[in-house]
Design a protein around this motif. Structure first.
Motif, short mmCIF file in Angstrom:
data_model
loop_
_atom_site.label_atom_id
_atom_site.label_comp_id
_atom_site.label_asym_id
_atom_site.label_seq_id
_atom_site.Cartn_x
_atom_site.Cartn_y
_atom_site.Cartn_z
N VAL A 135 1.32 -9.66 -4.69
CA VAL A 135 1.73 -10.82 -5.49
C VAL A 135 2.60 -10.35 -6.66
N THR A 136 2.24 -9.23 -7.28
CA THR A 136 3.03 -8.68 -8.37
C THR A 136 4.47 -8.40 -7.92
N ILE A 137 4.62 -7.75 -6.77
CA ILE A 137 5.96 -7.42 -6.28
C ILE A 137 6.66 -8.68 -5.78
N GLY A 138 5.89 -9.65 -5.27
CA GLY A 138 6.49 -10.94 -4.91
C GLY A 138 7.10 -11.63 -6.11
N LEU A 139 6.50 -11.44 -7.27
CA LEU A 139 7.07 -11.98 -8.51
C LEU A 139 8.24 -11.13 -9.00
N GLY A 140 8.15 -9.81 -8.80
CA GLY A 140 9.14 -8.89 -9.35
C GLY A 140 10.35 -8.70 -8.46
N GLY A 141 10.91 -9.77 -7.97
CA GLY A 141 12.11 -9.69 -7.15
C GLY A 141 11.87 -9.89 -5.67
N GLY A 142 10.60 -9.83 -5.24
CA GLY A 142 10.28 -10.06 -3.84
C GLY A 142 10.31 -8.79 -3.01
N PHE A 143 9.90 -8.92 -1.74
CA PHE A 143 9.84 -7.75 -0.86
C PHE A 143 10.01 -8.17 0.58
N THR A 144 10.41 -7.20 1.39
CA THR A 144 10.36 -7.37 2.84
C THR A 144 9.17 -6.54 3.33
N PRO A 145 8.35 -7.08 4.23
CA PRO A 145 7.10 -6.40 4.60
C PRO A 145 7.25 -4.97 5.10
N ASP A 146 8.22 -4.72 5.97
CA ASP A 146 8.35 -3.37 6.53
C ASP A 146 8.69 -2.35 5.45
N ALA A 147 9.61 -2.70 4.56
CA ALA A 147 10.01 -1.77 3.51
C ALA A 147 8.86 -1.52 2.54
N LEU A 148 8.13 -2.58 2.21
CA LEU A 148 7.03 -2.41 1.26
C LEU A 148 5.88 -1.62 1.89
N LEU A 149 5.63 -1.80 3.17
CA LEU A 149 4.60 -1.03 3.85
C LEU A 149 4.91 0.46 3.78
N ALA A 150 6.16 0.80 4.04
CA ALA A 150 6.56 2.21 3.97
C ALA A 150 6.36 2.75 2.55
N GLU A 151 6.67 1.93 1.57
CA GLU A 151 6.51 2.34 0.16
C GLU A 151 5.04 2.53 -0.18
N VAL A 152 4.20 1.59 0.24
CA VAL A 152 2.77 1.66 -0.06
C VAL A 152 2.15 2.90 0.58
N ARG A 153 2.60 3.25 1.76
CA ARG A 153 2.07 4.44 2.44
C ARG A 153 2.52 5.74 1.79
N GLU A 154 3.38 5.66 0.79
CA GLU A 154 3.76 6.84 0.02
C GLU A 154 2.76 7.14 -1.09
N THR A 155 1.64 6.44 -1.10
CA THR A 155 0.56 6.74 -2.03
C THR A 155 -0.59 7.39 -1.28
N VAL A 156 -1.35 8.23 -1.96
CA VAL A 156 -2.52 8.85 -1.33
C VAL A 156 -3.57 7.81 -0.99
N ALA A 157 -3.70 6.78 -1.82
CA ALA A 157 -4.71 5.75 -1.58
C ALA A 157 -4.47 5.01 -0.27
N TYR A 158 -3.21 4.81 0.10
CA TYR A 158 -2.89 3.98 1.27
C TYR A 158 -2.10 4.74 2.33
N GLU A 159 -2.11 6.06 2.29
CA GLU A 159 -1.28 6.81 3.24
C GLU A 159 -1.70 6.55 4.69
N ASN A 160 -2.97 6.20 4.91
CA ASN A 160 -3.44 5.94 6.27
C ASN A 160 -3.77 4.46 6.48
N LEU A 161 -3.15 3.60 5.68
CA LEU A 161 -3.38 2.16 5.82
C LEU A 161 -3.00 1.69 7.23
#
Length: 821
Positions: free
Chosen positions: A406-432
């Motif tokens: 929701v934060t990123i949806g407010l901050g200019g928006g996102f496309t799901p595939d690109a944001l998924l790749a970005e989120v997986r660049e964190t240790v917390a979600y690398e295996n999401l």
């Protein structure tokens, strides 16, 4: 790296003016930052980490003309943010003052305390360096022009990384860093920490699973003195009910001998009680002894912090609210009241004294019972060996991810595939998993399959261009008001009647039990309740005596590192080794335990059984911490009930647990089967069966629902009460269990219950370890010294304060008489 560093002339001149010489680790950081490297700096508290990274950024970037925000500095706490801003202002003024023709950096502070006019000014003209918190950073990312605001960002610094890495605020920070790196791939990222076990895991969590970077360790031998206040008459039957009251006079003598002292307690209630106790003994210190904890109003905390910095306070009784790197140079001594519960926590608190390079830190442990004398010896042994707890990042919490979407949806928006790749660049979600990601998208788009009919849950929706955005301004405002991963129990503001100063907050459940005229201690004052209106408790000054508020979540379990060292220390005592002052003081208690039973060791599992007028007792001592013991006790009671029906009373502490049956039980013959270790999955299933897991998960779900935005605490112009929040979250919980059992938040609540509250992995490890040890079964004639605190714990839950104290005193008299016979 040292041979490549060239110290900037202005920095060298400022250091000479201060009479300082840069440490090797500082020069190493400067060289690496100049070379464009990211990394983690690990150095003892008070050795100059802030200057290392701040001046490293300035030297690396000073040739660039500052156009917008270039350096972002993230700290875990508002108080630390304000203190860091002051330190950075001094450092920048010192180096920039020598090169007035060069571009001058500006500096700003942005936290929840920043005024709207200051925030507006920062938006129009961003400072070169901005100090902020994880919550305020997320708010900046929720701005529609967030990418433009961060367009000139070159460096991010995360201070006190050890404080964030193991919790959801750290996950929130990981997600924010991933977003900033996507916009600025060459972004320098540096973290700072003082007390970490696994440094490589900490660096990986900071820089991402594929992030390369340096690990700089300061090889400084900062002087650290640790000692213990030895009780005049150590007790042979320890119990924690008095919270170290008998030690107050000795503590006062230590305070009196120094100009400024911090007294750390583990709970806010304990802090309130200790300030009362000190002033009863020294009423002339009324203006010299203050209190500081997280439930006090910001103005109250600020006044205390100013008093410390100015040297106007003799002592401050505090909690973890002063754990972090706020610089209080006048502080000479630290007293730790009761057990620190962990090695890293004690080291962190010790660093609050002598908080400057070259100055020694000194911490004195103040045991509240005889077992904490053993803990004092154990924690000093662990520090000598360099054994410090590691911290691991939470794994894929969907509530934080949903909030971030929701934060990123407010901050200019996102496309799901690109944001998924970005989120997986964190240790917390690398295996999401793709399944979890799909669930989160559906949840923020329409509330999942059960809530799609309700407009309030259509928060982020895809546009014709394929970009997901928040279109509803009302939902946008509501989200911004509730951003963050800090969830506390619903609270009531305490304010002087009728429109006086606000003192802070107490839990709504505490106030709900009070009526007008009742008195209670808060913020170091005795207050009388006038009335409660609109989640505000109006009070006036009281006289006489009163209750002390209790806050939920105050009990920290003993760390595995400290527990293991404690068992080693007890094993040495079993062999007659009482070499330290602490163990000499605990000797009467430990020798009596040996006389009547035995001492736990790493090779034996001590089990004690006792038949009393109450029933058949079993005492076990796995030394696995309070949370794991609750699960172990419930599991073993459940297994015992499968063998022969019965009901059991349970008591737990950090060292062991008690099971009490009213019907006859042959604990000795049943025990091998009761403690059998199966697979981790089987243990998890049995623990769920043995507890009212649904009700426990329901309570956990409330916090998750708030972070995910399913239930909101703050609406524009109003706030929900605890009852409303619990009712709302319980309704969602029941609906999901019935109609959407695969709901991601529901699964998360169950997982967090097992992993965090019940610590099932530690429970299973303890069970496995118990099976490998030789069972030392002792049939007691009377309660042993180790069993006594467990019995006291059980009585506390079932008796009023007056009858509890009377019963404890009777038991102590009988046991002491038997010990002297």
């Amino acid at each position: 790296m040292l041979e490549r560093v060239t110290i900037d002339g202005a920095v060298a001149a400022w250091f000479r003016e201060k009479g300082w010489t840069p440490f090797d680790f500082q020069k190493d950081v400067w060289a690496r930052m100049a070379a464009g490297e990211s990394g983690l700096l690990h150095a003892t508290t008070g050795t100059g980490k802030t200057l290392a990274v701040a001046l490293g950024a300035w030297q690396a970037l000073r040739s660039e003309s500052p156009r917008g925000l270039m350096v972002l500095w993230v700290t875990p706490m508002r108080a630390l943010a304000a203190d860091t801003t002051r330190a950075l202002t001094e450092a920048l003024a010192g180096v920039q003052g020598r090169e007035k023709s060069a571009p001058q950096w500006s500096l700003g502070l942005r936290t929840g305390d920043t005024s709207s006019s200051q925030r507006a000014s920062q938006s129009r003209k961003p400072p070169t360096l901005l100090v902020t918190t994880p919550e305020s950073l997320s708010l900046l990312l929720s701005r529609e022009n967030a990418r433009d605001f961060f367009a000139d960002l070159r460096c991010v610094v995360v201070d006190e990384w050890h404080e964030l890495i193991g919790n959801k605020r750290g996950v929130q920070t990981q997600l924010a860093l991933a977003r900033l790196r996507r916009w600025r791939p060459e972004l320098l990222t540096w973290g700072m920490s003082a007390t970490l076990g696994d440094l490589h895991a900490a660096k990986r969590a900071l820089l991402g699973p594929r992030g390369e970077g340096a690990l700089v360790e300061a090889r400084l031998k900062k002087k650290l003195a640790i000692d213990t206040l030895i009780p005049a008459t150590p007790e042979r039957f320890p119990w924690a009910g008095h919270l170290g009251a008998k030690m107050a006079e000795q503590a006062i003598a230590e305070i009196d001998a120094h100009n400024s002292t911090l007294l750390f307690t583990n709970t806010r209630s304990q802090a309130e009680l200790w300030r009362q106790r000190l002033l009863r003994l020294r009423p002339d210190w009324a203006d010299l002894v203050a209190i500081h904890h997280g439930s006090l109003a910001q103005e109250e905390r600020d006044a205390v912090e100013r008093g410390l910095k100015e040297g106007a306070l003799k002592a401050v009784v505090c909690t973890s609210s002063l754990d972090l790197g706020v610089d209080f140079l006048p502080v000479e001594r630290v007293l730790q009241i009761g057990s620190p519960k962990g090695v890293a926590r004690l080291l962190q608190r010790a660093g609050r004294s002598g908080h400057a390079p070259g100055r020694a830190s000194r911490v004195t442990l103040v045991p509240s019972h005889s077992l904490e004398l053993v803990e004092s010896a154990a924690v000093q042994s662990a520090i000598r060996k360099g054994h410090i707890e590691s911290r691991a990042s939470p794994v894929a919490p969907l509530d934080v991810l949903a909030q971030h979407l929701v934060t990123i949806g407010l901050g200019g928006g996102f496309t799901p595939d690109a944001l998924l790749a970005e989120v997986r660049e964190t240790v917390a979600y690398e295996n999401l998993s793709g399944e979890s990601w799909g669930w989160c998208l559906d949840f923020v788009r329409q509330g999942g399959p059960t809530l799609r009919a309700y407009p309030d849950f259509r928060r982020v929706t895809p546009g014709p261009d394929g970009v997901w955005r928040v279109a509803d301004k009302r939902l946008a405002l509501r989200h911004r008001l509730n951003i963050g991963a800090i969830v506390s129990d619903a609270s009531v503001m305490v304010q002087y009647f009728p429109r006086g100063r606000k003192l802070g907050t107490v839990e709504e459940s505490f106030v709900a039990r009070m009526k007008p005229g009742d008195k209670f201690w808060f913020a170091g004052r005795l207050l009388e309740l006038v009335n409660v209106r609109d989640l505000t408790a109006f009070v006036k000054k009281g006289a006489g005596s009163g209750a002390t508020p209790r806050w939920m979540g105050g009990r920290m379990p003993l760390s595995t590192t400290l527990a293991d060292e404690m068992v080693e220390t007890l094993a040495r005592a079993a062999e007659g080794n009482f070499s330290s002052l602490e163990m000499q003081a605990a000797k009467p208690f430990l020798q009596l335990q040996q006389r009547w039973s035995a001492l736990p060791t790493p090779r034996t599992l001590l089990a004690e059984t006792l038949k009393s007028r109450e029933g058949w007792h079993l005492f076990l001592y796995p030394f696995a911490g309070r949370n794991a013991h609750l699960g172990l006790a419930s599991l073993i009671a459940w297994r015992a009930a499968q063998m022969a029906p019965g009901t059991f009373s349970i008591a737990v502490n950090d060292y062991g647990f008690e099971l009490l049956s009213g019907a006859p039980r042959d604990w000795a013959s049943d025990l091998p089967r009761l403690i059998e270790a199966h697979s981790l999955d089987a243990t998890r299933d049995e623990v769920i069966e043995s507890l009212n897991a649904a009700e426990l998960a329901r309570r956990r779900f409330r916090d998750i629902a708030q972070i995910a935005g399913l239930v909101v605490n703050l609406y524009p112009g109003e706030r929900k009460s605890a009852r409303q929040l619990q009712a709302s979250s319980s309704l969602f919980y029941d609906v999901f269990r019935k109609y959407d059992p695969e709901n991601g938040l529901l699964k998360q609540a169950e997982r967090e219950l097992l992993e965090d509250e019940l610590d099932v992995k530690r429970l299973h490890a303890a069970l496995t370890r118990m099976n490998k040890r030789r069972l030392a079964h002792m049939q007691l004639k009377r309660c042993s010294p180790l069993a006594f605190p467990l019995i006291a714990e059980r009585f506390r839950e079932s008796l009023s304060n007056e009858s509890f104290n009377a019963r404890i005193e009777r038991m102590l008299a009988q046991l002491n008489a038997a010990a002297d016979a």
